[in-house]
Design a protein around this motif. Structure first.
Motif, PDB file in Angstrom:
ATOM      1  N   VAL A 295      47.750 -23.405 -54.131  1.00 42.61           N
ATOM      2  CA  VAL A 295      47.770 -24.712 -53.813  1.00 42.61           C
ATOM      3  C   VAL A 295      48.972 -25.294 -54.520  1.00 42.61           C
ATOM      4  O   VAL A 295      49.359 -24.936 -55.721  1.00 42.61           O
ATOM      5  N   LEU A 296      49.685 -25.981 -53.462  1.00 39.88           N
ATOM      6  CA  LEU A 296      50.944 -26.699 -54.028  1.00 39.88           C
ATOM      7  C   LEU A 296      50.669 -28.030 -54.029  1.00 39.88           C
ATOM      8  O   LEU A 296      50.303 -28.714 -53.165  1.00 39.88           O
ATOM      9  N   ALA A 297      50.683 -28.538 -55.477  1.00 39.46           N
ATOM     10  CA  ALA A 297      50.612 -30.042 -55.493  1.00 39.46           C
ATOM     11  C   ALA A 297      51.773 -30.565 -55.736  1.00 39.46           C
ATOM     12  O   ALA A 297      52.509 -30.339 -56.410  1.00 39.46           O
ATOM     13  N   ASP A 298      51.793 -32.039 -54.841  1.00 40.29           N
ATOM     14  CA  ASP A 298      53.071 -32.620 -54.989  1.00 40.29           C
ATOM     15  C   ASP A 298      52.745 -33.971 -55.772  1.00 40.29           C
ATOM     16  O   ASP A 298      52.011 -34.820 -55.069  1.00 40.29           O
ATOM     17  N   PHE A 299      53.114 -34.151 -56.876  1.00 42.68           N
ATOM     18  CA  PHE A 299      52.834 -35.417 -57.495  1.00 42.68           C
ATOM     19  C   PHE A 299      54.073 -36.412 -56.962  1.00 42.68           C
ATOM     20  O   PHE A 299      55.188 -35.998 -57.279  1.00 42.68           O
TER      21      PHE A 299
ATOM     22  N   VAL B 145      48.515 -27.951 -49.336  1.00 42.98           N
ATOM     23  CA  VAL B 145      49.359 -28.866 -50.016  1.00 42.98           C
ATOM     24  C   VAL B 145      48.410 -29.995 -50.459  1.00 42.98           C
ATOM     25  O   VAL B 145      47.767 -30.506 -49.563  1.00 42.98           O
ATOM     26  N   ALA B 146      48.577 -30.467 -51.834  1.00 42.12           N
ATOM     27  CA  ALA B 146      47.807 -31.342 -52.269  1.00 42.12           C
ATOM     28  C   ALA B 146      48.558 -32.651 -52.544  1.00 42.12           C
ATOM     29  O   ALA B 146      49.763 -32.166 -53.418  1.00 42.12           O
ATOM     30  N   LYS B 147      48.582 -33.465 -51.945  1.00 39.13           N
ATOM     31  CA  LYS B 147      49.489 -34.969 -52.472  1.00 39.13           C
ATOM     32  C   LYS B 147      48.611 -35.702 -53.301  1.00 39.13           C
ATOM     33  O   LYS B 147      47.569 -36.323 -53.288  1.00 39.13           O
TER      34      LYS B 147
ATOM     35  N   PRO C 259      44.664 -25.924 -44.715  1.00 36.71           N
ATOM     36  CA  PRO C 259      45.110 -26.976 -43.940  1.00 36.71           C
ATOM     37  C   PRO C 259      46.391 -27.076 -43.520  1.00 36.71           C
ATOM     38  O   PRO C 259      47.221 -26.502 -44.345  1.00 36.71           O
ATOM     39  N   ASP C 260      46.698 -27.414 -42.137  1.00 37.26           N
ATOM     40  CA  ASP C 260      47.973 -27.083 -41.981  1.00 37.26           C
ATOM     41  C   ASP C 260      48.884 -28.651 -42.030  1.00 37.26           C
ATOM     42  O   ASP C 260      49.924 -28.794 -41.551  1.00 37.26           O
ATOM     43  N   GLU C 261      48.325 -29.408 -42.930  1.00 40.16           N
ATOM     44  CA  GLU C 261      48.896 -30.687 -43.308  1.00 40.16           C
ATOM     45  C   GLU C 261      48.425 -30.959 -44.613  1.00 40.16           C
ATOM     46  O   GLU C 261      47.450 -30.663 -45.132  1.00 40.16           O
ATOM     47  N   PRO C 262      49.390 -31.618 -45.377  1.00 34.53           N
ATOM     48  CA  PRO C 262      49.085 -31.947 -47.044  1.00 34.53           C
ATOM     49  C   PRO C 262      47.676 -32.858 -46.832  1.00 34.53           C
ATOM     50  O   PRO C 262      47.158 -33.678 -45.854  1.00 34.53           O
ATOM     51  N   VAL C 263      47.012 -32.543 -47.817  1.00 39.22           N
ATOM     52  CA  VAL C 263      45.707 -33.401 -48.179  1.00 39.22           C
ATOM     53  C   VAL C 263      45.891 -34.192 -49.376  1.00 39.22           C
ATOM     54  O   VAL C 263      46.340 -34.018 -50.281  1.00 39.22           O
ATOM     55  N   HIS C 264      45.432 -35.398 -49.080  1.00 36.54           N
ATOM     56  CA  HIS C 264      45.543 -36.374 -50.202  1.00 36.54           C
ATOM     57  C   HIS C 264      44.548 -36.073 -51.058  1.00 36.54           C
ATOM     58  O   HIS C 264      43.285 -36.289 -50.861  1.00 36.54           O
ATOM     59  N   VAL C 265      45.068 -36.330 -52.391  1.00 38.28           N
ATOM     60  CA  VAL C 265      43.921 -35.905 -53.509  1.00 38.28           C
ATOM     61  C   VAL C 265      43.654 -37.121 -54.482  1.00 38.28           C
ATOM     62  O   VAL C 265      44.977 -37.453 -54.824  1.00 38.28           O
ATOM     63  N   ASP C 266      42.660 -37.555 -54.699  1.00 38.81           N
ATOM     64  CA  ASP C 266      42.394 -38.645 -55.640  1.00 38.81           C
ATOM     65  C   ASP C 266      41.536 -38.331 -56.789  1.00 38.81           C
ATOM     66  O   ASP C 266      40.280 -38.268 -56.703  1.00 38.81           O
TER      67      ASP C 266
END
Length: 116
Positions: A36-40, A66-68, A14-21
């Motif tokens: 995957v770069l996870a941004d906490f 990128v996972a937010k 994806p070319d934008e961050p993906v929100h992960v829950d």
């Protein structure tokens, strides 16, 4: 007839961050993409807000997904990855995870090392 829309290794990141829950979504994201770069982060966190443009640029310009992950909504997940403060970035690549790299140049270099 059902259509499988789940990404696979050949799917572009994806070319934008993906929100992960939650852990399941993070595990699925890590399984679906090579890097995957996870941004906490937390919405109230000033440094997180300052890092946001860097994270967005990396999502757009690199081969990493990128996972937010909102630490307030995912406290157990954050604890499982040893997140004690925000922002915390975790890079999942080649079956390993790397934490503690913060500058855009360092992150870009680390991502490129794992995506070449």
């Amino acid at each position: 007839m059902t259509v499988d829309t789940a990404p696979d290794a050949s799917t572009a990141t994806p070319d934008e961050p993906v929100h992960v829950d939650g852990r399941d979504e993070l595990d699925d994201t890590v399984a679906d993409y090579d890097v995957v770069l996870a941004d906490f982060y937390a919405d109230w966190c000033g440094p997180c807000q300052m890092l946001e443009p860097v994270v967005e640029t990396l999502a757009e310009e690199t081969d990493a997904a990128v996972a937010k992950i909102d630490v307030d909504a995912n406290q157990q997940l954050a604890a499982a990855y040893g997140v004690r403060g925000v922002p915390t970035l975790v890079l999942f690549a080649d079956g390993e995870q790397v934490t503690g790299v913060q500058s855009e140049d360092q992150l870009r270099s680390l991502i490129e090392r794992h995506t070449e």
